[in-house]
Design a protein around this motif. Sequence first.
Motif, mmCIF file in Angstrom:
data_model
loop_
_atom_site.group_PDB
_atom_site.id
_atom_site.type_symbol
_atom_site.label_atom_id
_atom_site.label_comp_id
_atom_site.label_asym_id
_atom_site.label_seq_id
_atom_site.Cartn_x
_atom_site.Cartn_y
_atom_site.Cartn_z
ATOM 1 N N LYS A 81 8.765 9.124 6.654
ATOM 2 C CA LYS A 81 8.239 8.676 5.366
ATOM 3 C C LYS A 81 6.834 8.092 5.506
ATOM 4 O O LYS A 81 5.942 8.391 4.702
ATOM 5 C CB LYS A 81 9.169 7.609 4.759
ATOM 6 N N TRP A 82 6.641 7.260 6.533
ATOM 7 C CA TRP A 82 5.346 6.600 6.675
ATOM 8 C C TRP A 82 4.254 7.591 7.069
ATOM 9 O O TRP A 82 3.175 7.605 6.484
ATOM 10 C CB TRP A 82 5.418 5.475 7.709
ATOM 11 N N ALA A 86 1.344 8.398 4.525
ATOM 12 C CA ALA A 86 0.007 7.966 4.942
ATOM 13 C C ALA A 86 -0.934 9.156 5.072
ATOM 14 O O ALA A 86 -2.116 9.063 4.723
ATOM 15 C CB ALA A 86 0.091 7.215 6.265
ATOM 16 N N THR A 115 5.476 6.107 0.929
ATOM 17 C CA THR A 115 5.976 5.469 2.149
ATOM 18 C C THR A 115 7.164 4.560 1.864
ATOM 19 O O THR A 115 7.784 4.031 2.782
ATOM 20 C CB THR A 115 4.871 4.633 2.837
ATOM 21 N N ASN A 116 7.496 4.378 0.590
ATOM 22 C CA ASN A 116 8.622 3.541 0.177
ATOM 23 C C ASN A 116 9.745 4.434 -0.313
ATOM 24 O O ASN A 116 9.496 5.543 -0.781
ATOM 25 C CB ASN A 116 8.142 2.612 -0.951
ATOM 26 N N ASN A 144 10.948 -0.520 4.994
ATOM 27 C CA ASN A 144 9.871 0.055 4.179
ATOM 28 C C ASN A 144 9.856 -0.502 2.759
ATOM 29 O O ASN A 144 9.073 -0.055 1.924
ATOM 30 C CB ASN A 144 9.907 1.589 4.182
ATOM 31 N N PHE A 149 4.073 -1.528 5.205
ATOM 32 C CA PHE A 149 3.617 -0.247 5.747
ATOM 33 C C PHE A 149 2.424 0.304 4.978
ATOM 34 O O PHE A 149 1.593 1.016 5.543
ATOM 35 C CB PHE A 149 4.769 0.752 5.770
ATOM 36 N N THR A 150 2.334 -0.020 3.698
ATOM 37 C CA THR A 150 1.147 0.369 2.944
ATOM 38 C C THR A 150 -0.082 -0.353 3.488
ATOM 39 O O THR A 150 -1.150 0.245 3.661
ATOM 40 C CB THR A 150 1.326 0.022 1.454
ATOM 41 N N ALA A 153 -1.198 1.223 6.803
ATOM 42 C CA ALA A 153 -1.941 2.467 6.598
ATOM 43 C C ALA A 153 -3.357 2.186 6.119
ATOM 44 O O ALA A 153 -4.332 2.771 6.617
ATOM 45 C CB ALA A 153 -1.203 3.357 5.599
ATOM 46 N N THR A 238 7.729 14.540 1.063
ATOM 47 C CA THR A 238 8.447 13.674 2.007
ATOM 48 C C THR A 238 9.905 14.112 2.159
ATOM 49 O O THR A 238 10.466 14.046 3.248
ATOM 50 C CB THR A 238 8.398 12.191 1.573
#
Length: 330
Positions: A81-82, A86, A115-116, A144, A149-150, A153, A238
């Motif tokens: 996902k990340w 990203a 990413t979530n 997440n 994580f945002t 990135a 994703t």
Amino acid sequence: MRIKATLERIPGGMMVVPLLLAATINTLAPDLLRIGNFTEALFVDGAPTLIALFLFCTGAQINLRSFGVSVGKGATLLATKWIVGAAVGLIAYMLADSNGLWLGLAPIAIIAAMTNSNGGLYMALVGQYGNKEDRAAYSLLALNDGPFFTMVALAIFGTMGFVDGMFSIVSFVAVLLPILIGMILGNLDEEMRVFLDKGSSMLIPFFAFALGMGIDFKAIIEGGLTGIILGLLTVFVTGTAGYFIFKAFKWNPLVGAAEGSTAGNAVATPAAIAAANASFAPFVELATVQVAASVVTTAILLPLYMGFLVKRLEKKGYRVEEGDLVKMQG
């Protein structure tokens, strides 16, 4: 009146309905709730405090003791996902127009949404198509939730020259500290984790309403339409990436696809990012609505996409049996 039941029947209703209601009030009668004191503090200016409390409650749900359970699958889903989210965000920054948008999308919205993931939707889908190991992987996926994580990135993109300004250490910690304190408290006391779990869901409509009071209908129309595109990207990019990654590991690929969604709490991420770095402030309003639209789009579309993938596997001679993919005989 069954208000709660009605909201829950609407995809992302606890977040989307208050957001749109507040935006309607702000468009038609912007001064209606701007009367000072507790009313304005809660319904207009309360978003930062409510989001901070929400992150605190969310952090308490991250169970460090469960990291060893299904850590491989959970880490794979988290990383997929990340990395994918990203990467699309980086492409958006590279191809952005003079307004800082790509296909009408704010890159910060792309990263926040992609990413979530919607934990409730993931659990519902793997409850149908996965096994207990896949469900246990959610203990890691809780990482997440929120802006961490945002921010990672965006910090990387800042060093690459794609983002104006960087997060200072103090600003970075200031956003993450409520999550970390909540995580520590929840892991020290299981009863506190259970107690704070109620806050995670209860606070969503309140901070969504406060965020909506900063949005007008022009932004909703623009952001809502492009937000559907963001939802399509989230599901098909994703979700499909997760499908093939799990297939490569010879795991049930449907579980990988189940991560192709955007969680309702991601609507708070643009505001949280702007709190740590003011250079993102001009995009908060548009990004918030786009993420909100992605929440609704993915909640509707992902189960349909999962159904399509199941039919595709059945045509190839496979079926889901006790959460595992098996080859049909004959």
